[in-house]
Design a protein around this motif. Structure first.
Motif, mmCIF file in Angstrom:
data_model
loop_
_atom_site.group_PDB
_atom_site.id
_atom_site.type_symbol
_atom_site.label_atom_id
_atom_site.label_comp_id
_atom_site.label_asym_id
_atom_site.label_seq_id
_atom_site.Cartn_x
_atom_site.Cartn_y
_atom_site.Cartn_z
ATOM 1 N N ARG A 153 31.306 -5.980 32.010
ATOM 2 C CA ARG A 153 31.523 -6.545 30.676
ATOM 3 C C ARG A 153 32.732 -5.890 29.994
ATOM 4 N N ARG A 191 19.031 -11.461 23.135
ATOM 5 C CA ARG A 191 19.249 -10.015 23.305
ATOM 6 C C ARG A 191 19.262 -9.582 24.769
ATOM 7 N N THR A 251 30.358 -2.648 24.547
ATOM 8 C CA THR A 251 28.927 -2.902 24.647
ATOM 9 C C THR A 251 28.125 -1.607 24.638
ATOM 10 N N GLY A 276 31.874 -5.954 16.198
ATOM 11 C CA GLY A 276 32.262 -6.863 17.284
ATOM 12 C C GLY A 276 33.354 -6.261 18.126
ATOM 13 N N GLY A 285 28.711 -10.455 17.646
ATOM 14 C CA GLY A 285 28.294 -10.653 19.033
ATOM 15 C C GLY A 285 27.188 -11.697 19.127
ATOM 16 N N ASP A 295 35.923 -7.902 28.617
ATOM 17 C CA ASP A 295 36.211 -7.887 27.175
ATOM 18 C C ASP A 295 37.543 -7.204 26.846
#
Ligand code: DC
Length: 261
Positions: free
Chosen positions: A205, A116, A42, A154, A65, A209
């Motif tokens: 995050r 967003r 991210t 991604g 994303g 992920d």
């Protein structure tokens, strides 16, 4: 004299053959379309870099994303618990999504700003951890592979969606640099943000992920690693364009060598 049943059977049979030939040729055509896969954590700048690259090359662009953000938003709106992977996958197959320039539409509504936000990002990360949701988005992502080429960004572009990409890049930056960029972006949008909170959210995050059992974010052995902590987006684009030219040159050289042999 053949019976109508025989005619119907022959008609259905020929239609099936035509459809499968079409599918095979479509798939073959897609396989020949070059892909540049950019994965990374991210706020590593991959969206900006990927969009600029696509512009420079005249290629299509896929922000994968956004698909997970839309899925999270659709689940929220339908009051589906984000832990219900099967239920979310069921609605994912049928999502009415449209990309139009910079705008993104869900069931005809412009949701470009809504997806967003930080909450949408966290929701996306949660729904993305469900294998059934990832499976439901797989074919949709591959459909973006169209001539003359595709740049996509991604977490699993090079590892799962386009493992045969002409070039794979893993774009990263220190968590502090990413948080600084994200805070600046939020402030530009008039959203107040405290850098320490942004760092904490990025870490949560990243953790989710990178450690999920399915398609975790990882730098693949065949990807070029690019750390953008100290360089601008423009410099990153130039670097990747150079790698891409080399990759295409080597690919053409290898196929000519095969023909000559
Ligand atoms: O790139 P992004 O911040 O818009 O992605 C939002 C979330 O979606 C991210 O935290 C993880 C998930 N995602 C994913 O799992 N696989 C992708 N190819 C893209 C995004």
């Amino acid at each position: 004299m053949q019976s109508p049943a025989v005619h119907i059977f022959l008609y259905l049979f020929m239609t099936l053959i035509a459809l499968s030939t079409d599918m095979v040729s479509n798939t073959t055509n897609r396989i020949n379309v070059p892909v540049i896969a950019i994965d990374g954590p991210t706020a590593s700048g991959k969206g900006t870099v990927a969009a600029r690259l696509a512009d420079a090359l005249g290629f299509h662009y896929l922000d994968s994303g956004a698909l997970y953000r839309l899925t999270g938003l659709a689940a929220r709106r339908q009051a589906i618990d984000l832990s219900a992977g099967r239920e979310i996958a069921d609605i994912t197959w049928r999502l009415d999504i449209r990309f139009q320039g910079d705008k993104i539409f869900l069931a005809g509504e412009d949701v470009s700003d809504e997806i967003r936000g930080e909450a949408a990002g966290q929701n996306a990360s949660v729904v993305a951890a469900h294998p059934a949701v990832r499976e439901a988005l797989l074919a949709r992502q591959r459909q973006f592979r169209e001539a003359p080429g595709l740049v996509c960004d991604g977490r699993d572009m090079g590892s799962v969606i386009f493992p045969d990409a002409a070039l794979k890049v893993f774009l990263t930056a220190s968590v502090e640099a990413r948080a600084e960029r994200r805070t600046k972006q939020l402030k530009q949008k008039g959203i107040s943000a405290i850098i320490d909170d942004v760092v904490a959210e990025l870490r949560i995050r990243d953790e989710r992920d990178c450690n999920r059992p399915v398609a975790p974010l990882q730098c693949q052995a065949d990807a070029q690693l690019l750390d953008t902590t100290e360089i601008s987006a423009g410099m990153a684009v130039e670097k990747i364009l150079g790698w891409y030219k080399t990759a295409i040159y080597n690919r053409d050289l290898a196929s000519n060598t095969r023909v000559d042999a």
